[in-house]
Design an enzyme around this catalytic site. Sequence first.
Site, mmCIF file in Angstrom:
data_model
loop_
_atom_site.group_PDB
_atom_site.id
_atom_site.type_symbol
_atom_site.label_atom_id
_atom_site.label_comp_id
_atom_site.label_asym_id
_atom_site.label_seq_id
_atom_site.Cartn_x
_atom_site.Cartn_y
_atom_site.Cartn_z
ATOM 1 N N ASN A 256 0.030 0.271 -11.744
ATOM 2 C CA ASN A 256 1.332 0.939 -11.648
ATOM 3 C C ASN A 256 2.411 -0.143 -11.727
ATOM 4 O O ASN A 256 2.662 -0.829 -10.741
ATOM 5 C CB ASN A 256 1.406 1.710 -10.319
ATOM 6 N N TRP A 257 3.012 -0.242 -12.894
ATOM 7 C CA TRP A 257 3.996 -1.318 -13.089
ATOM 8 C C TRP A 257 5.351 -1.011 -12.445
ATOM 9 O O TRP A 257 6.228 -1.865 -12.415
ATOM 10 C CB TRP A 257 4.173 -1.594 -14.583
ATOM 11 N N LYS A 258 5.537 0.230 -12.022
ATOM 12 C CA LYS A 258 6.834 0.635 -11.446
ATOM 13 C C LYS A 258 7.977 0.265 -12.404
ATOM 14 O O LYS A 258 7.761 0.251 -13.607
ATOM 15 C CB LYS A 258 7.019 0.000 -10.063
ATOM 16 N N HIS B 13 4.442 10.083 -6.192
ATOM 17 C CA HIS B 13 4.492 8.747 -5.570
ATOM 18 C C HIS B 13 5.535 8.726 -4.442
ATOM 19 O O HIS B 13 6.611 9.305 -4.578
ATOM 20 C CB HIS B 13 4.826 7.684 -6.619
ATOM 21 N N GLU C 17 7.566 6.576 -3.497
ATOM 22 C CA GLU C 17 8.887 6.039 -3.841
ATOM 23 C C GLU C 17 9.768 7.145 -4.434
ATOM 24 O O GLU C 17 10.993 7.093 -4.319
ATOM 25 C CB GLU C 17 8.735 4.843 -4.806
ATOM 26 N N GLU D 27 -2.242 6.746 -0.723
ATOM 27 C CA GLU D 27 -1.421 5.550 -0.558
ATOM 28 C C GLU D 27 -0.582 5.673 0.714
ATOM 29 O O GLU D 27 0.482 6.312 0.693
ATOM 30 C CB GLU D 27 -0.462 5.383 -1.738
ATOM 31 N N GLY E 232 3.429 -2.236 -0.916
ATOM 32 C CA GLY E 232 4.281 -3.415 -1.072
ATOM 33 C C GLY E 232 4.476 -4.237 0.195
ATOM 34 O O GLY E 232 5.327 -5.128 0.233
ATOM 35 N N SER F 203 -0.893 -2.319 -1.465
ATOM 36 C CA SER F 203 -1.130 -3.752 -1.260
ATOM 37 C C SER F 203 -2.530 -4.232 -1.652
ATOM 38 O O SER F 203 -3.049 -5.172 -1.051
ATOM 39 C CB SER F 203 -0.846 -4.143 0.195
HETATM 40 P P1 PGA Z 1 1.512 -2.061 -4.199
HETATM 41 O O1 PGA Z 1 1.934 -0.637 -4.794
HETATM 42 O O2 PGA Z 1 0.137 -2.375 -4.749
HETATM 43 O O3 PGA Z 1 2.571 -2.994 -4.700
HETATM 44 O O4 PGA Z 1 1.496 -1.935 -2.731
HETATM 45 C C1 PGA Z 1 1.018 0.403 -4.933
HETATM 46 C C2 PGA Z 1 1.712 1.622 -5.461
HETATM 47 O O5 PGA Z 1 2.855 1.873 -5.049
HETATM 48 O O6 PGA Z 1 1.160 2.381 -6.266
#
Ligand code: PGA
Length: 244
Positions: free
Chosen positions: A11-13, A99, A101, A168, A174, A205
């Site tokens: 997941n490159w966001k 997600h 976020e 998650e 993160g 993470s």
């Molecule tokens: P992260 O993100 O590996 O940077 O914690 C995972 C995600 O949000 O899918």
Amino acid sequence: MTNKYMYFVANWKMFGELNSLNSLNKVIKFSKNFKKKSIKIIYCPPATLINSMSKMFKNSKIEVGAQNAHESDNYGPFTGSINSKMLKDVGAKYIILGHSENRKSGETNRLINLKIKSALKINLKVIFCIGETLQEKREKKTIKVLNNQIKSGLKGITNKKDIIIAYEPVWSIGTGLTPKKNDLFKTIASLKKKNKKLKVLYGGSVNPRNISDLKSINNIDGFLIGGSSQETKKFIDIIKKTYN
Ligand code: PGA
């Protein structure tokens, strides 16, 4: 863990530009030489890179996914939005939905449900994210929250074969923190018991240092990897270490 099907989803966001694709030659080479057949590598870049990435991965087994979409099946006056159909048109086979976020910026369970339905309708496979906040974890509400997110997110969906759950925990994304092994095992076992046949990935993470621990939790079907997937070397390391 070595003999079951494992997913590695990058997941490159909101990271990456055309230049960033150069480093992917390494992952293409790696996936061609890698002997394990039961592995799925899926890259979910920002929408701006889906087309180029799909072309790049054309002769490899690596697949491409999107990170979100508008809930409408049709075109419409929604400035700045892209729907699942348009993402599929440029090469996406998967889509991350729900997600945290995006939940944080206002996505409700109901909206996520509409997005999932819209994506399934045009045959995208859905990586459906769920997770509890730190507060909810402290109040021991994890399982309740997850069950509720699944119930609302998958409301009215009977055919779940194209749905993959990504567990998650919000507090682990993160932050460098991951759940205790035993807690994670139990949470995943509970999700699988209630949602028979659904694959469950873990995300939050995941990195080359903690993968040895995480892979030993033998009911996980793979990993959703954010930060560490933006560096090809780290991403490859995670895959290699999963099979060591
Ligand atoms: P992260 O993100 O590996 O940077 O914690 C995972 C995600 O949000 O899918």
